[in-house]
Design a protein around this motif. Structure first.
Motif, mmCIF file in Angstrom:
data_model
loop_
_atom_site.group_PDB
_atom_site.id
_atom_site.type_symbol
_atom_site.label_atom_id
_atom_site.label_comp_id
_atom_site.label_asym_id
_atom_site.label_seq_id
_atom_site.Cartn_x
_atom_site.Cartn_y
_atom_site.Cartn_z
ATOM 1 N N GLN A 1 26.078 81.414 28.364
ATOM 2 C CA GLN A 1 27.364 80.756 28.612
ATOM 3 C C GLN A 1 27.149 79.385 29.256
ATOM 4 O OE1 GLN A 1 30.057 82.933 31.229
ATOM 5 N NE2 GLN A 1 31.787 82.195 30.042
ATOM 6 N N LYS A 2 26.230 79.307 30.199
ATOM 7 C CA LYS A 2 25.952 78.026 30.850
ATOM 8 C C LYS A 2 25.336 77.049 29.854
ATOM 9 C CE LYS A 2 23.700 74.863 33.427
ATOM 10 N NZ LYS A 2 22.753 73.857 32.906
ATOM 11 N N ILE A 3 24.418 77.511 29.028
ATOM 12 C CA ILE A 3 23.772 76.638 28.040
ATOM 13 C C ILE A 3 24.804 76.081 27.075
ATOM 14 C CG2 ILE A 3 22.162 76.597 26.090
ATOM 15 C CD1 ILE A 3 20.385 78.543 27.643
ATOM 16 N N VAL A 4 25.734 76.915 26.639
ATOM 17 C CA VAL A 4 26.787 76.464 25.723
ATOM 18 C C VAL A 4 27.610 75.350 26.375
ATOM 19 C CG1 VAL A 4 28.982 77.151 24.663
ATOM 20 C CG2 VAL A 4 26.946 78.567 24.357
ATOM 21 N N GLY A 5 27.959 75.528 27.636
ATOM 22 C CA GLY A 5 28.732 74.515 28.337
ATOM 23 C C GLY A 5 27.990 73.192 28.419
ATOM 24 N N THR A 6 26.700 73.245 28.724
ATOM 25 C CA THR A 6 25.900 72.028 28.817
ATOM 26 C C THR A 6 25.777 71.345 27.469
ATOM 27 O OG1 THR A 6 24.634 72.962 30.657
ATOM 28 C CG2 THR A 6 23.658 71.089 29.509
ATOM 29 N N LEU A 7 25.547 72.119 26.419
ATOM 30 C CA LEU A 7 25.418 71.555 25.074
ATOM 31 C C LEU A 7 26.705 70.856 24.644
ATOM 32 C CD1 LEU A 7 23.505 74.499 23.366
ATOM 33 C CD2 LEU A 7 22.611 72.186 23.661
ATOM 34 N N ASN A 8 27.829 71.542 24.802
ATOM 35 C CA ASN A 8 29.100 70.958 24.372
ATOM 36 C C ASN A 8 29.417 69.670 25.118
ATOM 37 O OD1 ASN A 8 30.112 72.651 22.280
ATOM 38 N ND2 ASN A 8 30.594 74.217 23.776
ATOM 39 N N SER A 9 29.096 69.630 26.397
ATOM 40 C CA SER A 9 29.433 68.452 27.196
ATOM 41 C C SER A 9 28.504 67.283 26.924
ATOM 42 C CB SER A 9 29.390 68.801 28.684
ATOM 43 O OG SER A 9 28.070 69.030 29.115
ATOM 44 N N THR A 10 27.393 67.524 26.221
ATOM 45 C CA THR A 10 26.435 66.453 25.955
ATOM 46 C C THR A 10 26.251 66.185 24.466
ATOM 47 O OG1 THR A 10 24.622 68.076 26.163
ATOM 48 C CG2 THR A 10 25.165 66.768 28.109
ATOM 49 N N SER B 1 17.061 66.872 25.563
ATOM 50 C CA SER B 1 16.238 66.334 24.479
ATOM 51 C C SER B 1 17.148 65.867 23.344
ATOM 52 C CB SER B 1 15.260 67.397 23.959
ATOM 53 O OG SER B 1 14.330 67.765 24.952
ATOM 54 N N LEU B 2 18.192 66.643 23.082
ATOM 55 C CA LEU B 2 19.156 66.281 22.042
ATOM 56 C C LEU B 2 19.986 65.067 22.455
ATOM 57 C CD1 LEU B 2 20.143 69.922 21.132
ATOM 58 C CD2 LEU B 2 19.109 68.289 19.559
ATOM 59 N N VAL B 3 20.250 64.929 23.757
ATOM 60 C CA VAL B 3 20.941 63.732 24.255
ATOM 61 C C VAL B 3 20.154 62.485 23.863
ATOM 62 C CG1 VAL B 3 21.430 62.427 26.359
ATOM 63 C CG2 VAL B 3 22.219 64.774 26.149
ATOM 64 N N GLU B 4 18.836 62.532 24.048
ATOM 65 C CA GLU B 4 18.001 61.386 23.712
ATOM 66 C C GLU B 4 18.013 61.121 22.212
ATOM 67 O OE1 GLU B 4 16.458 59.319 25.698
ATOM 68 O OE2 GLU B 4 16.971 60.351 27.562
ATOM 69 N N LEU B 5 17.888 62.168 21.415
ATOM 70 C CA LEU B 5 17.873 61.994 19.957
ATOM 71 C C LEU B 5 19.190 61.427 19.442
ATOM 72 C CD1 LEU B 5 16.061 65.187 18.580
ATOM 73 C CD2 LEU B 5 15.278 62.821 18.460
ATOM 74 N N ARG B 6 20.279 61.851 20.022
ATOM 75 C CA ARG B 6 21.597 61.403 19.558
ATOM 76 C C ARG B 6 22.004 60.068 20.175
ATOM 77 N NH1 ARG B 6 23.303 65.987 17.068
ATOM 78 N NH2 ARG B 6 22.862 67.995 18.064
ATOM 79 N N ALA B 7 21.179 59.531 21.077
ATOM 80 C CA ALA B 7 21.541 58.313 21.802
ATOM 81 C C ALA B 7 22.914 58.481 22.442
ATOM 82 C CB ALA B 7 21.521 57.100 20.872
ATOM 83 N N PHE B 8 23.119 59.652 23.013
ATOM 84 C CA PHE B 8 24.384 60.006 23.663
ATOM 85 C C PHE B 8 24.532 59.168 24.928
ATOM 86 C CE2 PHE B 8 27.119 62.848 26.211
ATOM 87 C CZ PHE B 8 28.056 63.230 25.265
ATOM 88 N N THR B 9 25.684 58.533 25.121
ATOM 89 C CA THR B 9 25.875 57.600 26.223
ATOM 90 C C THR B 9 26.829 58.139 27.284
ATOM 91 O OG1 THR B 9 27.771 56.499 25.196
ATOM 92 C CG2 THR B 9 25.566 55.694 24.598
ATOM 93 N N SER B 10 26.916 57.419 28.390
ATOM 94 C CA SER B 10 27.851 57.809 29.439
ATOM 95 C C SER B 10 29.287 57.691 28.937
ATOM 96 C CB SER B 10 27.646 56.942 30.679
ATOM 97 O OG SER B 10 27.792 55.568 30.375
ATOM 98 N N GLU B 11 29.543 56.748 28.014
ATOM 99 C CA GLU B 11 30.880 56.631 27.437
ATOM 100 C C GLU B 11 31.226 57.871 26.625
ATOM 101 O OE1 GLU B 11 28.644 54.237 27.393
ATOM 102 O OE2 GLU B 11 29.587 52.677 28.604
ATOM 103 N N ASP B 12 30.243 58.395 25.874
ATOM 104 C CA ASP B 12 30.449 59.633 25.118
ATOM 105 C C ASP B 12 30.734 60.783 26.078
ATOM 106 O OD1 ASP B 12 29.868 58.389 22.636
ATOM 107 O OD2 ASP B 12 27.721 58.630 23.005
ATOM 108 N N PHE B 13 29.964 60.822 27.167
ATOM 109 C CA PHE B 13 30.143 61.882 28.155
ATOM 110 C C PHE B 13 31.556 61.848 28.726
ATOM 111 C CE2 PHE B 13 29.613 63.902 32.318
ATOM 112 C CZ PHE B 13 28.839 65.001 31.996
ATOM 113 N N ALA B 14 32.060 60.642 28.999
ATOM 114 C CA ALA B 14 33.398 60.488 29.565
ATOM 115 C C ALA B 14 34.465 61.005 28.600
ATOM 116 C CB ALA B 14 33.658 59.022 29.901
#
Length: 350
Positions: A66-75, A178-191
């Motif tokens: 459940q925790k892993i799912v939450g982290t994945l979805n938020s990133t 690791s997926l955050v890095e691959l996707r070039a996920f940004t703080s704007e995406d996080f927001a």
């Protein structure tokens, strides 16, 4: 009641706590050193997944899932929680043929997981196992596996899942980031995924939280103090700042209720009939509507002010941030807490 103590006089519970933390920290270091290219294969499989990532487990492993799912979805990685027991009674319908399912089991031999594996193999695109047992059924029957090896649980009885769940949770974080890095996920995406709460507000842009329109008090710098205050009374949400503009509408200064209070304190009654430009704060700190709220918080904290005008590209006021709008946005560094305990008008003039 007397607390039990060890032979060195220290409370027993303190020694137990330190032992638990040392055991789990050592386990994390060992797992980090043993990570092999198989982890990269898992990351690439999830990165290339055209569906979503389902995550499942049993007992404490389900809580970790459940925790892993939450982290994945938020990133930025779409994920969902699959209850292994309910899956056997209809919830397998949520699994799409393009999905990958990550299965957590320390032993790799949990009864519910073994019953679920054949059904999942016939539905999901790929299966990934996370287990401590390289010879387990889970490790052998999944397309990819993250094997973290044998671990001693930090539980004094070596029974309650503890070290193993800590390691699983940390590996889940490692996958997500690791997926955050691959996707070039940004703080704007996080927001965008955190519109509520302090995290979302800090990463949001000023335009989404500033006061605007009828909530603003704007007046000409050529008017007297008396005129400005008699003409700028507004209904609705109160702001303690009047933004002063020139004849072209450009922001020239700011005058606050604090500044008004100082005139009363100094008995400068004659100033009420002078142009407000003579007593305003000229060239005040400003911010653009496209800036992050976090930047505004830093300005409030560093400059010890209470109101911050928002301007457009040419310098016209289009909004206002009041420090009270941001209380609670940064719970570890509240802008008010960073301001000396002085009266409001003394903050503005500092």
């Amino acid at each position: 009641m007397t607390l039990r103590a060890t032979s060195d006089g220290h409370p027993l519970s303190l020694n137990v706590a330190k032992r638990v933390l040392h055991i789990e920290a050592q386990a994390l270091n060992q797992v980090a050193e043993k990570l092999d290219p198989g982890f990269e294969q898992v990351v690439q499989a999830i990165y290339g997944c055209r569906g979503r990532l389902g995550v499942t487990g049993v007992g404490k492993s389900f809580d970790v899932a459940q925790k892993i799912v939450g982290t994945l979805n938020s990133t930025g990685t779409r994920a969902y929680l699959l209850d292994a027991t309910r899956a056997m009674h209809g919830d397998l319908g949520m699994v799409h043929p393009e999905d990958i399912v990550l299965i957590l089991s320390h032993s790799g031999e949990s009864e519910e997981i073994l019953r679920l594996l054949p059904a999942l193999k016939g539905i999901a695109h790929q299966l990934i196992g996370m287990t401590g047992n390289p010879r387990s059924t889970l490790a052998k029957q999944t397309d990819h596996s993250i094997i973290y090896g044998s671990l001693a649980e930090s539980c004094p009885l070596n029974l309650a899942p503890s070290t193993s769940t800590t390691v699983m949770m940390a590996l889940g974080d490692a996958l997500a980031f690791s997926l955050v890095e691959l996707r070039a996920f940004t703080s704007e995406d996080f927001a965008r995924f955190h519109p509520a709460g302090s995290l979302g507000r800090k990463l949001a842009i000023v335009d989404t939280v500033m006061r605007r329109g009828t909530e603003l008090r704007i007046a000409s710098q050529s008017h007297t103090v008396r005129q400005v205050f008699s003409e700028s009374c507004l209904p609705g949400r109160r702001t303690g700042a009047i933004m002063l503009v020139d004849e072209t509408g450009l922001l020239m200064g700011i005058f606050t209720d604090s500044d008004l209070a100082k005139l009363f304190e100094r008995r400068e009654d004659n100033a009420f009939d002078l142009p407000i430009a003579q007593v305003m704060t000229a060239n005040p700190k400003t911010i653009f509507a496209t800036a992050k709220v976090q930047e505004a918080i830093s300005i409030f904290r560093d400059c010890k002010i209470s109101e911050l005008p928002v301007i457009d590209a040419v310098g016209r006021p289009i909004g206002l941030l009041d420090i009270t709008d941001l209380i609670g946005v940064d719970p570890l560094h509240d802008p008010l807490e960073a301001t000396p305990k002085v009266r409001l008008w003394e903050r503005q003039s500092a």
